[in-house]
Design a protein around this motif. Structure first.
Motif, PDB file in Angstrom:
ATOM      1  N   UNK A  33       0.829  -1.212   0.000  1.00 43.57           N
ATOM      2  CA  UNK A  33       0.000   0.000   0.000  1.00 43.57           C
ATOM      3  C   UNK A  33       0.859   1.256   0.000  1.00 43.57           C
ATOM      4  N   UNK A  34       1.937   1.258   0.767  1.00 45.09           N
ATOM      5  CA  UNK A  34       2.832   2.422   0.801  1.00 45.09           C
ATOM      6  C   UNK A  34       3.459   2.649  -0.574  1.00 45.09           C
ATOM      7  N   UNK A  35       3.881   1.578  -1.234  1.00 48.12           N
ATOM      8  CA  UNK A  35       4.469   1.716  -2.567  1.00 48.12           C
ATOM      9  C   UNK A  35       3.418   2.188  -3.580  1.00 48.12           C
ATOM     10  N   UNK A  36       2.177   1.737  -3.434  1.00 51.72           N
ATOM     11  CA  UNK A  36       1.110   2.166  -4.335  1.00 51.72           C
ATOM     12  C   UNK A  36       0.890   3.673  -4.207  1.00 51.72           C
ATOM     13  N   UNK A  37       0.832   4.152  -2.920  1.00 49.25           N
ATOM     14  CA  UNK A  37       0.656   5.584  -2.707  1.00 49.25           C
ATOM     15  C   UNK A  37       1.845   6.369  -3.246  1.00 49.25           C
ATOM     16  N   UNK A  38       3.041   5.866  -3.061  1.00 51.71           N
ATOM     17  CA  UNK A  38       4.227   6.538  -3.571  1.00 51.71           C
ATOM     18  C   UNK A  38       4.167   6.621  -5.096  1.00 51.71           C
ATOM     19  N   UNK A  39       3.758   5.541  -5.752  1.00 53.48           N
ATOM     20  CA  UNK A  39       3.616   5.520  -7.198  1.00 53.48           C
ATOM     21  C   UNK A  39       2.542   6.509  -7.650  1.00 53.48           C
ATOM     22  N   UNK A  40       1.418   6.544  -6.917  1.00 55.09           N
ATOM     23  CA  UNK A  40       0.340   7.482  -7.267  1.00 55.09           C
ATOM     24  C   UNK A  40       0.809   8.925  -7.125  1.00 55.09           C
ATOM     25  N   UNK A  41       1.541   9.252  -6.066  1.00 57.66           N
ATOM     26  CA  UNK A  41       2.061  10.607  -5.886  1.00 57.66           C
ATOM     27  C   UNK A  41       2.982  10.986  -7.041  1.00 57.66           C
ATOM     28  N   UNK A  42       3.827  10.035  -7.450  1.00 54.05           N
ATOM     29  CA  UNK A  42       4.731  10.305  -8.563  1.00 54.05           C
ATOM     30  C   UNK A  42       3.950  10.555  -9.845  1.00 54.05           C
ATOM     31  N   UNK A  43       2.917   9.779 -10.098  1.00 54.83           N
ATOM     32  CA  UNK A  43       2.097   9.969 -11.298  1.00 54.83           C
ATOM     33  C   UNK A  43       1.363  11.317 -11.263  1.00 54.83           C
TER      34      UNK A  43
END
Length: 117
Positions: free
Chosen positions: A81-91
């Motif tokens: 979940x943390x990596x998903x949020x990090x990926x979403x922030x980057x996008x």
């Protein structure tokens, strides 16, 4: 029934002197077999109890491993979940950057074409 010099008949006492010695040897052989069988049974009982102890230890290890696996699964879900949020922030930041870049390029071009026409 019993004549003088003879003992009374007893079915539990083997008749004849020579059979008594053979019966005694047979009794000793049977007793030895029984003792061997009892020894084997005791060994088997000891082995079964040791196997039970090993099974208990294995069950405890299995329970510990199941608890560790559950903890690992929870940790892995948190990281996912943390990596998903990090990926979403980057996008999102990448989308904002592209939008700003387009605005920087398009707005001056539109203003330049309106001003010259």
């Amino acid at each position: 029934m019993a004549t003088a010099g003879q003992e009374p008949y007893d079915p539990y006492i083997p008749a004849g002197g020579s059979q008594g010695a053979a019966g005694n040897n047979r009794t000793q052989a049977l007793q030895a077999q029984i003792d061997d069988t009892v020894g084997v049974m005791r060994d088997n009982i000891n082995k079964v109890s040791q196997r039970g102890e090993r099974l208990d230890a294995l069950q405890n290890k299995t329970d510990d491993l199941a608890a560790s696996a559950q903890g690992f699964r929870r940790g892995a879900n948190r990281v996912r979940k943390a990596m998903w949020w990090k990926d979403m922030k980057m996008r999102i930041w990448l989308g904002i950057g592209i939008a700003v870049l387009i605005i920087i390029i398009v707005v001056p071009a539109v203003v330049a074409t309106r001003g010259s026409g």
